[in-house]
Write a protein that holds these residues in place. Structure first.
Motif, PDB file in Angstrom:
ATOM      1  N   GLY A 120       3.830  -9.021   1.489  1.00 30.59           N
ATOM      2  CA  GLY A 120       2.577  -8.281   1.368  1.00 30.59           C
ATOM      3  C   GLY A 120       2.345  -7.363   2.542  1.00 30.59           C
ATOM      4  N   VAL A 121       2.650  -7.847   3.734  1.00 35.38           N
ATOM      5  CA  VAL A 121       2.500  -7.016   4.936  1.00 35.38           C
ATOM      6  C   VAL A 121       3.431  -5.816   4.871  1.00 35.38           C
ATOM      7  CG1 VAL A 121       2.866  -6.958   7.436  1.00 35.38           C
ATOM      8  CG2 VAL A 121       1.706  -8.914   6.388  1.00 35.38           C
ATOM      9  N   ILE A 122       4.686  -6.058   4.451  1.00 36.25           N
ATOM     10  CA  ILE A 122       5.651  -4.962   4.374  1.00 36.25           C
ATOM     11  C   ILE A 122       5.221  -3.947   3.319  1.00 36.25           C
ATOM     12  CG2 ILE A 122       8.071  -4.368   3.991  1.00 36.25           C
ATOM     13  CD1 ILE A 122       8.823  -7.169   4.916  1.00 36.25           C
ATOM     14  N   GLU A 123       4.723  -4.424   2.196  1.00 32.23           N
ATOM     15  CA  GLU A 123       4.236  -3.511   1.144  1.00 32.23           C
ATOM     16  C   GLU A 123       3.110  -2.630   1.650  1.00 32.23           C
ATOM     17  OE1 GLU A 123       4.743  -4.620  -3.406  1.00 32.23           O
ATOM     18  OE2 GLU A 123       3.366  -5.985  -2.381  1.00 32.23           O
ATOM     19  N   ASN A 124       2.194  -3.194   2.415  1.00 39.58           N
ATOM     20  CA  ASN A 124       1.067  -2.412   2.930  1.00 39.58           C
ATOM     21  C   ASN A 124       1.541  -1.266   3.815  1.00 39.58           C
ATOM     22  OD1 ASN A 124      -0.852  -3.964   1.636  1.00 39.58           O
ATOM     23  ND2 ASN A 124      -1.163  -5.343   3.381  1.00 39.58           N
ATOM     24  N   CYS A 159       4.917  -0.006   3.769  1.00 44.80           N
ATOM     25  CA  CYS A 159       6.069   0.743   3.252  1.00 44.80           C
ATOM     26  C   CYS A 159       6.026   1.034   1.755  1.00 44.80           C
ATOM     27  CB  CYS A 159       7.363  -0.016   3.563  1.00 44.80           C
ATOM     28  SG  CYS A 159       7.584  -0.350   5.312  1.00 44.80           S
ATOM     29  N   GLY A 160       5.001   0.600   1.084  1.00 45.14           N
ATOM     30  CA  GLY A 160       4.921   0.866  -0.337  1.00 45.14           C
ATOM     31  C   GLY A 160       5.424  -0.285  -1.185  1.00 45.14           C
ATOM     32  N   PRO A 161       5.383  -0.147  -2.515  1.00 51.88           N
ATOM     33  CA  PRO A 161       5.705  -1.243  -3.431  1.00 51.88           C
ATOM     34  C   PRO A 161       7.086  -1.851  -3.193  1.00 51.88           C
ATOM     35  CG  PRO A 161       4.759   0.620  -4.610  1.00 51.88           C
ATOM     36  CD  PRO A 161       5.014   1.090  -3.218  1.00 51.88           C
ATOM     37  N   CYS A 162       7.168  -3.170  -3.365  1.00 46.05           N
ATOM     38  CA  CYS A 162       8.426  -3.894  -3.174  1.00 46.05           C
ATOM     39  C   CYS A 162       9.563  -3.314  -4.008  1.00 46.05           C
ATOM     40  CB  CYS A 162       8.259  -5.367  -3.552  1.00 46.05           C
ATOM     41  SG  CYS A 162       7.610  -6.408  -2.234  1.00 46.05           S
ATOM     42  N   ASP A 163       9.246  -2.879  -5.226  1.00 49.92           N
ATOM     43  CA  ASP A 163      10.289  -2.394  -6.126  1.00 49.92           C
ATOM     44  C   ASP A 163      11.035  -1.191  -5.561  1.00 49.92           C
ATOM     45  OD1 ASP A 163       9.697  -4.359  -7.911  1.00 49.92           O
ATOM     46  OD2 ASP A 163       8.499  -3.093  -9.247  1.00 49.92           O
ATOM     47  N   ASP A 164      10.419  -0.501  -4.589  1.00 50.15           N
ATOM     48  CA  ASP A 164      11.078   0.669  -4.000  1.00 50.15           C
ATOM     49  C   ASP A 164      12.188   0.273  -3.030  1.00 50.15           C
ATOM     50  OD1 ASP A 164       9.339   2.211  -5.427  1.00 50.15           O
ATOM     51  OD2 ASP A 164       8.041   2.718  -3.726  1.00 50.15           O
ATOM     52  N   ASN A 199       2.078 -19.053  -1.691  1.00 56.09           N
ATOM     53  CA  ASN A 199       1.355 -17.816  -1.995  1.00 56.09           C
ATOM     54  C   ASN A 199       2.258 -16.714  -2.558  1.00 56.09           C
ATOM     55  OD1 ASN A 199       2.801 -16.840   0.180  1.00 56.09           O
ATOM     56  ND2 ASN A 199       1.029 -16.505   1.498  1.00 56.09           N
ATOM     57  N   GLN A 200       3.575 -17.002  -2.682  1.00 56.21           N
ATOM     58  CA  GLN A 200       4.553 -16.103  -3.281  1.00 56.21           C
ATOM     59  C   GLN A 200       4.840 -14.859  -2.444  1.00 56.21           C
ATOM     60  OE1 GLN A 200       6.270 -16.845  -6.396  1.00 56.21           O
ATOM     61  NE2 GLN A 200       5.421 -18.781  -5.704  1.00 56.21           N
ATOM     62  N   SER A 201       4.063 -14.615  -1.406  1.00 60.60           N
ATOM     63  CA  SER A 201       4.280 -13.426  -0.594  1.00 60.60           C
ATOM     64  C   SER A 201       5.206 -13.717   0.579  1.00 60.60           C
ATOM     65  CB  SER A 201       2.934 -12.899  -0.084  1.00 60.60           C
ATOM     66  OG  SER A 201       3.109 -11.768   0.736  1.00 60.60           O
ATOM     67  N   LYS A 202       5.214 -14.951   1.011  1.00 60.39           N
ATOM     68  CA  LYS A 202       6.027 -15.357   2.159  1.00 60.39           C
ATOM     69  C   LYS A 202       7.427 -15.740   1.691  1.00 60.39           C
ATOM     70  CE  LYS A 202       5.783 -16.607   6.651  1.00 60.39           C
ATOM     71  NZ  LYS A 202       5.235 -15.823   7.743  1.00 60.39           N
ATOM     72  N   LEU A 203       8.434 -15.180   2.356  1.00 57.07           N
ATOM     73  CA  LEU A 203       9.824 -15.431   1.987  1.00 57.07           C
ATOM     74  C   LEU A 203      10.597 -15.796   3.243  1.00 57.07           C
ATOM     75  CD1 LEU A 203      11.518 -15.122  -0.688  1.00 57.07           C
ATOM     76  CD2 LEU A 203      12.224 -12.887   0.203  1.00 57.07           C
TER      77      LEU A 203
END
Length: 373
Positions: A318-322, A324-329, A350-354
């Motif tokens: 989630g932090v990276i998306e905020n 750098c944009g959507p994960c799919d990119d 929470n599904q956001s932490k990997l």
């Protein structure tokens, strides 16, 4: 012979001129970040900073504080070789303001040190370490393992000895053969320069078990620390934070908000490698920057994934998306699911932490090749 650091030899170094140039370049680097928080980590590294006179170290620390301000708990680290001369120099560094030392011991076995091209002996290292440990509360050492024909018994004994020293931090690196090094040339000629992957993996697992039992769990693939003793400077790298590199061959990376793009932009700088060339550039331009780069959002995301998965704490998508944009990119969702199913990556509730599992960290390069676009 095993690393490709920026190394130069000179019998005539004017520390006054170099000190002036370092302060000049530091001032320029600070100007690149108009809105900058107080510095929480200062690192004198890149080879043998212990050759600097303590008065210059003190000057650089004070200049950094004047430019940036320091947090109350700032970590100021100096790298040193484990010799009596450099151990004595560290005592002067302590008075100058350094509060943490990282010593490049590399091995506690004389045959291993000879193979690695180190000039100190194991006894030299232990004596220097004893002197430095009495002056500093925070001391770390580097050790390299998985040398050719190194047995589990030999590594177990060496690691046990290192753990018995009571240090709060150990950097334990598997020997890897880097392009452009003497070891790489010898390997291309057919010499065996490191353990095979399976035996190296066995030593890695032993390292995790012994370090955990000693109260120094891994917080990164190769770094182990007691709680609160993690190296803040290196965490900045692995968490893709902001840092400025000053001096010959220094790298810097930092984010700045771009109103036109309405987002943060990741910037990179690299200074000239040659000390003489760097000094000429600073004299002419006020800095020695030789290369600059602006990362694309996908490149910045890749950096955060590659570096962050080295940490046992993992990454927050989630932090990276905020930033750098959507994960799919930049992330291959199918690749992630396959790595999760194999037990190499773990998702938090929470599904956001990997984060990478113990098995995953053993094959992180492969995982990254399958999950990054």
């Amino acid at each position: 012979p095993y690393c490709d650091f920026n190394s130069h030899v000179s019998n005539d170094v004017d520390t006054k001129i170099f000190g002036d140039a370092l302060c000049t370049e530091m001032t320029h680097m600070a100007s690149l970040m108009p809105s900058r928080p107080p510095v929480s980590s200062l690192f004198f590294g890149g080879g043998t900073p212990s050759l600097m006179p303590p008065i210059l170290v003190e000057r650089l620390i004070r200049h950094a504080e004047d430019l940036f301000g320091f947090t109350n708990d700032i970590e100021i680290t100096a790298e040193a070789n484990p010799t009596s001369v450099e151990a004595e120099a560290m005592l002067g560094f302590r008075k100058a303001g350094v509060n943490r030392v990282s010593m490049g011991v590399q091995s506690l076995d004389d045959a291993g040190l000879k193979f690695l091209g180190r000039e100190h002996s194991a006894i030299d290292a232990l004596k220097a370490l004893d002197k430095v440990s009495k002056a500093f509360d925070r001391v770390s050492i580097d050790l390299i393992y998985a040398l050719p024909d190194q047995s589990p018994k030999a590594w177990q004994a060496m690691l046990g000895q290192a753990l018995s020293l009571g240090l709060g931090h150990l950097s334990l690196y598997q020997l890897t053969i880097e392009t452009g090094t003497v070891f790489h040339t010898r390997q291309r000629r057919g010499e065996v320069m490191a353990l095979d992957d399976d035996r190296a993996a066995d030593l890695y697992e032993m390292t995790q078990q012994m370090s955990n039992a000693a109260g120094l769990p891994a917080y990164e693939i190769s770094n182990h620390a007691a709680i609160g003793q993690e190296c803040r400077h290196n965490l900045t790298y692995w968490q893709a934070g902001d840092w400025l590199g000053v001096g010959p061959g220094a790298h810097g990376r930092f984010a700045l908000f771009d109103p036109a793009e309405n987002r943060a932009i990741r910037n990179a700088t690299v200074t000239r490698r040659s000390p003489a060339g760097w000094l000429d550039a600073v004299t002419a331009n006020g800095h020695g920057i030789d290369e600059t780069q602006i990362d694309s959002p996908a490149d910045w995301a890749s950096e955060m994934v590659m570096m962050g998965l080295r940490l046992t704490s993992g990454i927050d998508l989630g932090v990276i998306e905020n930033l750098c944009g959507p994960c799919d990119d930049w992330l291959d969702g199918d690749g992630v699911e396959q790595a999760v199913a194999a037990g190499w990556l773990r998702r938090m509730p929470n599904q956001s932490k990997l984060m990478a599992s113990d098995d995953g960290r053993l094959r992180l390069n492969h995982i990254l090749s399958t999950i990054l676009r």
